[in-house]
Enzyme design. Sequence first.
Site: not given
Length: 632
Positions: A460, A313-316, A330, A309-311
């Site tokens: 969240d 603040i960061g990518q996992v 992450k 996943a690309a969130a």
Amino acid sequence: MSSWKHLSRLVNGLSLVAKEIYNKSPELQRARNGDLEGLITSSGKKALVAATDLVGLTSGKLRELSIRRSKEPSVVYFDNEDNKHDGSSHVADPPVAPGIGSAIAKPTSVESNGVHEQMVDSQLLRSESISEAKSSNREVETKVSGGEDDGNIGAGAAVATSPLEVAPVKRRRPRERKVPSTPVARAFGFFNLGAGLAWGAVKESTYRLVNGTPTTQDNQPALSSILSKENAERLALGLCEMRGAALKVGQMLSIQDESLVPAPILNALEYVRQGADVMPRSQLNPVLDAELGSDWQSKLASFDYEPLAAASIGQVHRAVTKDGLEVAMKIQYPGVANSIESDIENVRRLLNYTNLIPKGLFLDRAVKVAKEELARECDYEIEAVSQKHFRELLSDTPGFYVPRVVDEVSSKKVLTTELISGIPIDKVALLDQKTRDYVGMKMLELTLKELFVFRFMQTDPNWGNFLYDEATKTINLIDFGAARDYPKKFVDDYLRMVMACADKDSKGVIEMSRRLGFLTGDESDVMLDAHVQAGFIVGLPFAEPGGYAFRTNNITSSISNLGATMLKHRLTPPPDEAYSLHRKLSGAFLACIKLGATVRCRDLLLQVYDKYQFDDEPQEPVVVATTRSGSS
Ligand SMILES: Nc1ncnc2c1ncn2[C@@H]1O[C@H](COP(=O)(O)OP(=O)(O)OP(=O)(O)O)[C@@H](O)[C@H]1O
């Protein structure tokens, strides 16, 4: 709005951004001190790249957005003591954590940077459950209907698999893009975006001058030309590329109601909820080296370079530790933690420019809270502590699981946790009614427990943060970056207010709202009435014993109608605690609506209320209805 006006705005916007660049750029500061040579060598290239980007924008088209699909296998296997192989083309089964991966491909052997690595195509490695979690995160259904595939946003007419899910959807494919990580690069990013929006507005104005102002489906005149569909998409995609606080603000806007943000903009902003652009290896590796040490590979058996996943603040990324545990790593985008302040200011400028901010939002206060929240979210050490705390708090509550934190492979900018599986809430909506009722009930139970029992809440409500595992009837919880605690006094009064709302006690609602800081005491009758009515609507699910059917009662539209009045007449912004709390509470309700769940809400509330210990009595006792007989 005339083209001239947009042009003058463009000039104003450019000068603002130029000022921002000047203030933020150490290179320009050096130049001011006479070091022009340094300026030319360090910033010249960046300026050129950004300028050419600008040319792309001012040609009037959204940039050609490449989807670079690497043919290179993405999983890298590290040779270390516990994972020895002979280095020949002989293939060995990769290590797998028990119970997760099942479809394993045979790896092939390659040599790279002196480290012997085995590689395998991650597509084959990925287990069913994980790919489900991944795709649901990336391919969140959007409300945007129709439209052609522009090579960037894949048009996917969703086939309805349930009577509940019929809307055609448009999916956005992930793009690989470097994160603008320096102050100069980020300032240029906003500059590009602002210039693109201005140009889009000029084009739209010209079009309207010639063809007349178009009308919407319900025969209303279209929004101003700055808010054209193309511009809204441009804004959404620009935020996906910027990532960080900029994207987070876009995501927050995207879950607002249509009474606050116009529908076409909301539609376009759905893209920002489908995840960010993906950072390339060339940016990823230096973060890992800096955070975990250049020997980080020695702590792992394998690492999958294709992100789960690309969130924002960061990518996992998926990885396997040396002892065989499958984990999610992450990894924070470079530069985002240091650019929260300027990002938010730049987004605020863009939103002002597009007139997207409704009056009465008390934006200054919201912005202040958002900055504080984001600063905390960028510190993964804080998130790790919150996650461990939650794991402990929920250890005795059946139906929930919080994955372990792997400290050895974690730092301030890398958070490694046990990989979990499951489907997010919006996908649970496709399951049978009994399951949807159960998950809806668990979501509300969790929310009430977090606030009124733990006084510690993960705020969240993103559906992807709750992954339901049907086999174990468990909701796996992730993402504790926005976890926070609430003062006992606040929670005492809040519970009294919720009970007053549920019991339709207007005096109690007003009194508690004053104590909590939602009202000053000087409000007009119009405002007080709207406030109380809104409280009653929110209290409806808790008002009567028995099951409350979320889908058949339209809470959100009733609230929206009152929202406009409240925005107009309110005298004070809500207390700081309310921003995150109401985001979470409305998220829990929206999840139940999405699920179409029927939940015995009053029973759940009374279970908490009956055991609750108040510290003090309110000065004026709150009149609550005597019938607490919800637990039938
Ligand atoms: N332990 C895990 N197991 C499986 N998937 C995970 C795990 N942790 C994160 N993910 C995946 O990565 C996504 C992003 O992770 P997370 O929500 O923690 O990041 P974030 O930066 O806080 O995201 P957001 O932008 O939503 O705030 C999740 O939605 C999920 O798909």
